[in-house]
Scaffold this motif. Structure first.
Motif, mmCIF file in Angstrom:
data_model
loop_
_atom_site.group_PDB
_atom_site.id
_atom_site.type_symbol
_atom_site.label_atom_id
_atom_site.label_comp_id
_atom_site.label_asym_id
_atom_site.label_seq_id
_atom_site.Cartn_x
_atom_site.Cartn_y
_atom_site.Cartn_z
ATOM 1 N N VAL A 71 94.797 74.072 2.877
ATOM 2 C CA VAL A 71 96.161 74.496 3.187
ATOM 3 C C VAL A 71 97.123 73.318 3.092
ATOM 4 C CG1 VAL A 71 97.683 75.516 4.912
ATOM 5 C CG2 VAL A 71 95.321 76.327 4.686
ATOM 6 N N VAL A 72 98.198 73.519 2.315
ATOM 7 C CA VAL A 72 99.255 72.520 2.193
ATOM 8 C C VAL A 72 100.482 73.064 2.910
ATOM 9 C CG1 VAL A 72 100.739 71.249 0.609
ATOM 10 C CG2 VAL A 72 98.352 71.702 -0.010
ATOM 11 N N GLN A 73 100.900 72.410 3.981
ATOM 12 C CA GLN A 73 102.026 72.880 4.776
ATOM 13 C C GLN A 73 103.347 72.577 4.066
ATOM 14 O OE1 GLN A 73 101.659 74.690 7.423
ATOM 15 N NE2 GLN A 73 99.444 74.420 7.636
ATOM 16 N N LYS A 74 104.271 73.561 4.073
ATOM 17 C CA LYS A 74 105.592 73.361 3.480
ATOM 18 C C LYS A 74 106.559 74.334 4.132
ATOM 19 C CE LYS A 74 103.810 74.379 -0.496
ATOM 20 N NZ LYS A 74 103.563 74.627 -1.933
ATOM 21 N N PRO A 75 107.867 74.056 4.095
ATOM 22 C CA PRO A 75 108.858 74.960 4.692
ATOM 23 C C PRO A 75 108.817 76.338 4.037
ATOM 24 C CG PRO A 75 109.821 72.820 4.206
ATOM 25 C CD PRO A 75 108.481 72.843 3.544
ATOM 26 N N SER A 76 109.230 77.366 4.781
ATOM 27 C CA SER A 76 109.178 78.737 4.277
ATOM 28 C C SER A 76 110.151 78.983 3.129
ATOM 29 C CB SER A 76 109.469 79.720 5.411
ATOM 30 O OG SER A 76 110.766 79.484 5.947
ATOM 31 N N ASN A 77 111.163 78.118 2.992
ATOM 32 C CA ASN A 77 112.126 78.284 1.899
ATOM 33 C C ASN A 77 111.821 77.345 0.732
ATOM 34 O OD1 ASN A 77 112.849 75.854 3.090
ATOM 35 N ND2 ASN A 77 115.048 76.149 2.691
ATOM 36 N N ALA A 94 102.646 83.902 -12.325
ATOM 37 C CA ALA A 94 101.710 84.503 -11.376
ATOM 38 C C ALA A 94 101.759 83.753 -10.055
ATOM 39 C CB ALA A 94 100.294 84.475 -11.946
ATOM 40 N N ILE A 95 101.232 84.397 -9.023
ATOM 41 C CA ILE A 95 101.205 83.807 -7.683
ATOM 42 C C ILE A 95 99.753 83.586 -7.273
ATOM 43 C CG2 ILE A 95 101.809 84.157 -5.259
ATOM 44 C CD1 ILE A 95 104.073 85.992 -6.258
ATOM 45 N N PRO A 96 99.372 82.348 -7.005
ATOM 46 C CA PRO A 96 98.002 82.082 -6.574
ATOM 47 C C PRO A 96 97.672 82.825 -5.276
ATOM 48 C CG PRO A 96 99.084 80.051 -7.231
ATOM 49 C CD PRO A 96 100.147 81.106 -7.164
ATOM 50 N N GLU A 97 96.468 83.254 -5.159
ATOM 51 C CA GLU A 97 96.018 83.965 -3.964
ATOM 52 C C GLU A 97 96.201 83.117 -2.712
ATOM 53 O OE1 GLU A 97 94.612 86.763 -1.427
ATOM 54 O OE2 GLU A 97 95.108 87.027 -3.551
ATOM 55 N N TYR A 98 96.195 81.797 -2.876
ATOM 56 C CA TYR A 98 96.190 80.911 -1.715
ATOM 57 C C TYR A 98 97.576 80.391 -1.336
ATOM 58 C CZ TYR A 98 91.658 81.184 -3.871
ATOM 59 O OH TYR A 98 90.524 81.676 -4.478
ATOM 60 N N SER A 99 98.621 80.862 -2.006
ATOM 61 C CA SER A 99 99.981 80.454 -1.643
ATOM 62 C C SER A 99 100.309 80.913 -0.227
ATOM 63 C CB SER A 99 100.998 81.062 -2.615
ATOM 64 O OG SER A 99 102.321 80.918 -2.117
ATOM 65 N N GLN A 100 101.022 80.066 0.514
ATOM 66 C CA GLN A 100 101.439 80.405 1.871
ATOM 67 C C GLN A 100 102.845 81.008 1.900
ATOM 68 O OE1 GLN A 100 99.238 79.804 4.728
ATOM 69 N NE2 GLN A 100 97.983 79.810 2.861
ATOM 70 N N ASN A 101 103.534 81.018 0.744
ATOM 71 C CA ASN A 101 104.915 81.523 0.679
ATOM 72 C C ASN A 101 105.033 82.642 -0.358
ATOM 73 O OD1 ASN A 101 105.656 79.674 2.587
ATOM 74 N ND2 ASN A 101 106.617 78.234 1.168
ATOM 75 N N LYS A 102 104.196 83.651 -0.232
ATOM 76 C CA LYS A 102 104.144 84.703 -1.250
ATOM 77 C C LYS A 102 105.419 85.539 -1.311
ATOM 78 C CE LYS A 102 99.122 85.167 -1.363
ATOM 79 N NZ LYS A 102 97.957 86.035 -1.091
ATOM 80 N N GLU A 103 106.073 85.740 -0.192
ATOM 81 C CA GLU A 103 107.288 86.559 -0.203
ATOM 82 C C GLU A 103 108.368 85.909 -1.065
ATOM 83 O OE1 GLU A 103 110.613 88.527 2.841
ATOM 84 O OE2 GLU A 103 108.834 87.528 3.657
ATOM 85 N N LEU A 104 108.602 84.613 -0.851
ATOM 86 C CA LEU A 104 109.596 83.907 -1.655
ATOM 87 C C LEU A 104 109.104 83.746 -3.094
ATOM 88 C CD1 LEU A 104 112.331 82.475 -1.652
ATOM 89 C CD2 LEU A 104 111.134 80.347 -1.050
ATOM 90 N N ALA A 105 107.809 83.554 -3.260
ATOM 91 C CA ALA A 105 107.241 83.413 -4.599
ATOM 92 C C ALA A 105 107.458 84.682 -5.415
ATOM 93 C CB ALA A 105 105.756 83.084 -4.507
ATOM 94 N N ASN A 106 107.306 85.836 -4.782
ATOM 95 C CA ASN A 106 107.547 87.100 -5.481
ATOM 96 C C ASN A 106 108.999 87.224 -5.919
ATOM 97 O OD1 ASN A 106 105.184 88.843 -5.769
ATOM 98 N ND2 ASN A 106 105.024 88.713 -3.550
ATOM 99 N N LYS A 107 109.908 86.770 -5.076
ATOM 100 C CA LYS A 107 111.328 86.803 -5.442
ATOM 101 C C LYS A 107 111.593 85.882 -6.635
ATOM 102 C CE LYS A 107 112.954 87.931 -0.772
ATOM 103 N NZ LYS A 107 113.691 87.460 0.428
#
Length: 431
Positions: free
Chosen positions: A35-41, A321-334
């Motif tokens: 897990v790589v921690q990063k801001p939600s935005n 594409a969005i990696p399964e392991y992304s922690q920010n999938k909602e923003l990634a989808n946008k």
């Protein structure tokens, strides 16, 4: 002979690298998630190195950040490095990457390994995209990437050489019979020494993932059928390979060198007036019509002439594409939705010539005004086919490509070469 050996060695080495890399994917799949921690935005996006200076890309990126108050960190890399980076990062189950670029050929392995997160069905209107694009990025009814821009093969011809041979440039070949007839008229031995100074047609015999595949599809054949059965030695494929071979060995309307030629070899011969028609990639149109091109205004571009099928071309694409392991999938989808939108693809087409995966963009008034070949591109892409969408696609293409080469070099008949290829492919797919 040395050149041919070197070309074949390059292919073997490249395929060995791909197969070895995918073995690492399977071996590394048991790791715990990193897990790589990063801001939600905040997003981290792995992209193509060439886009670092792409004006359209920069415009879209700034637009996304402004709209969503987001910060996007981009890792730029050449295509070969992108693949290796993805294999390493995704196999480690790292959350470092939130959005990635993916080639169509990587999809079967990545989906099978569980590397990609399915995209929300609500944001996908499949009818708006090219059929081949949806097929390439889907599995079991789910979309795992959004196609951003596409590539395909076309036939190019020299209008001035048509006129010199008494052919009407406004009436290009429509089918194989036309292609052969035109090629015969355009093959000219000017000094009567038995070696033509101008050849009628040219293809890449060594481009195993494109040129002959198109002849095969144009004749209603395929390597695998819809159920995954091996049909590479069907009558349709045998007939197509025979025609492919005959253009070189019987009719002698293509240069002998096509057995080892690659796209740039053909483009140079085309520009020099040594080949009147070629099958090649869209860059030929841009290069031929550049301000300093000696053949500017003397080139036409058409969908590949077909036989039992009106036209067929090899489909390729880069998708997001969005990696399964992304922690920010909602923003990634946008991000994926924004960057593959109608307006986004329109910007890329107008600013850099990247062919859209959205059909409607080709009919956009601004696009049609700036790109006179837009309608030709769409016509060809409506007849686009994907290479084998199986995990073993690289191995399958290597085996099939060996058959093309064996037939071209007359070491085997087309039937024998394809029978042997069918047996080898069946063996690979059973493992």
């Amino acid at each position: 002979m040395k050149r041919r050996s070197l070309q074949q060695l390059r292919i073997v080495c490249a395929l060995v690298l791909v197969i070895f890399s995918m073995s690492l994917v399977l071996a590394e799949g048991v790791k715990e998630q990193e897990v790589v921690q990063k801001p939600s935005n905040s997003l981290t996006f792995l992209s193509y190195g060439a886009w670092r200076v792409h004006p359209g890309w920069d415009e879209m990126l700034k637009g996304f950040e402004a709209k969503y108050g987001a910060s996007v960190t981009i890792i730029y890399a050449p295509p070969a490095q992108i693949y290796n980076k993805l294999v390493t990062t995704l196999a480690a189950k790292s959350s470092e990457l939130d959005v990635i670029v993916v080639d169509t050929m990587w999809m079967p392995s990545f989906v099978s390994a569980g590397f990609l997160s399915p995209l929300p069905e609500a944001q996908i209107k499949k009818e708006e995209f090219l059929k081949a694009a949806i097929e390439a990025y889907s599995k079991d009814g789910k979309m795992y990437a959004m196609p951003q821009f596409v590539v395909a093969g076309f036939t190019f011809y020299r209008t001035d050489l048509f006129e010199a041979a008494g052919l009407d440039p406004k009436k290009p070949p429509k089918n194989w019979a036309d292609l052969l007839s035109y090629a015969q008229k355009l093959t000219i031995d000017k000094n009567k020494d038995g070696v033509p100074e101008q050849w009628g047609f040219g293809y890449c015999g060594l481009d195993i993932g494109a040129d002959f595949l198109e002849f095969m599809w144009q004749n209603g054949g395929n390597i695998l059928d819809a159920q995954g059965n091996v049909v590479v030695n069907s009558p349709e494929v045998v007939e197509a390979l025979q025609f492919f071979v005959d253009l070189r060995n019987k009719y002698k309307v293509v240069p002998p060198s096509v057995i080892t030629d690659m796209p740039e070899d053909l483009r140079r011969g085309f520009t020099a007036g040594q080949i009147a028609m070629i099958r090649n990639w869209p860059y030929v149109w841009a290069t031929s019509n550049a301000a300093d091109s000696p053949i500017k205004g003397k080139v036409a571009m058409i969908p590949n002439p077909g036989n039992k099928v009106p036209t067929a071309t090899t489909f390729g694409a880069w998708g997001l594409a969005i990696p399964e392991y992304s922690q920010n999938k909602e923003l990634a989808n946008k991000f994926v939705e924004y960057m593959t939108s109608y307006e986004g693809q329109r910007i890329l087409f107008l600013s850099g010539g990247e062919m859209p995966s959205r059909k409607a963009v080709y009919d956009d008034p601004a696009v049609k005004a700036a790109q006179p070949m837009a309608s030709v591109m769409l016509e060809a892409l409506m007849g686009a086919y994907n290479r084998p969408m199986v995990v073993e696609n690289q191995e399958v293409l290597a085996i099939a490509g060996r058959a093309w080469q064996e037939a071209l070099s007359a070491t085997k008949t087309p039937q024998k070469a394809l029978d042997d290829a069918a047996a080898a492919i069946k063996s690979i797919l059973k493992k």
